[in-house]
Design a protein around this motif. Structure first.
Motif, PDB file in Angstrom:
ATOM      1  N   CYS A  17       1.224  -1.829   0.259  1.00 10.73           N
ATOM      2  CA  CYS A  17      -0.005  -0.429   0.082  1.00 10.73           C
ATOM      3  C   CYS A  17       0.873   1.061  -0.014  1.00 10.73           C
ATOM      4  O   CYS A  17       1.362   1.437   1.094  1.00 10.73           O
ATOM      5  CB  CYS A  17      -0.916   0.355   1.122  1.00 10.73           C
ATOM      6  N   GLN A  47     -11.261  -4.847  -5.878  1.00  9.87           N
ATOM      7  CA  GLN A  47      -9.993  -3.765  -5.109  1.00  9.87           C
ATOM      8  C   GLN A  47     -10.771  -4.526  -3.091  1.00  9.87           C
ATOM      9  O   GLN A  47      -9.595  -4.514  -2.695  1.00  9.87           O
ATOM     10  CB  GLN A  47     -10.527  -2.433  -5.406  1.00  9.87           C
ATOM     11  N   HIS A  48     -12.395  -3.839  -3.169  1.00 12.18           N
ATOM     12  CA  HIS A  48     -12.288  -4.790  -2.026  1.00 12.18           C
ATOM     13  C   HIS A  48     -12.533  -5.628  -1.768  1.00 12.18           C
ATOM     14  O   HIS A  48     -11.833  -5.768  -0.462  1.00 12.18           O
ATOM     15  CB  HIS A  48     -13.957  -3.129  -1.437  1.00 12.18           C
ATOM     16  N   THR A  70     -11.013   2.856  -2.056  1.00 19.53           N
ATOM     17  CA  THR A  70     -10.330   2.018  -2.325  1.00 19.53           C
ATOM     18  C   THR A  70      -9.016   2.939  -4.442  1.00 19.53           C
ATOM     19  O   THR A  70     -10.712   3.165  -4.525  1.00 19.53           O
ATOM     20  CB  THR A  70      -9.835   0.686  -2.867  1.00 19.53           C
TER      21      THR A  70
END
Length: 85
Positions: A17, A47-48, A70
């Motif tokens: 990240c 993405q989630h 996101t």
């Protein structure tokens, strides 16, 4: 009750990240922003799911809800201006 800081740590440990911010003060309902280049080319739902996978069995158990935003790094550069961050 689950601390927001622990959710942040778990996401960062499980996913490359650029930025993670998790908020929540009742210990079960949280909101968060996650920025990762891993999200390139993924639909938002994927993405989630990728973020939720870093939390494993905690989702739906210790963590009742996690509302996510996101972003890829490029989209985050645009969104930061809109969000005033």
């Amino acid at each position: 009750m689950f601390p927001a800081e622990e959710i942040k740590r778990l996401i960062e440990a499980g996913l490359a990240c650029e930025y993670v911010n998790i908020q929540g003060d009742d210990g079960v309902h949280f909101t968060g922003i996650v920025v990762s280049s891993v999200f390139e080319g993924m639909l938002r739902v994927r993405q989630h799911q990728t973020v939720y996978a870093t939390l494993g069995r905690l989702m739906g158990n210790d963590i009742h809800a996690l509302q996510l935003q996101t972003f890829t790094p490029a989209k985050w550069a645009e969104a930061r201006v809109e969000l005033g961050l």
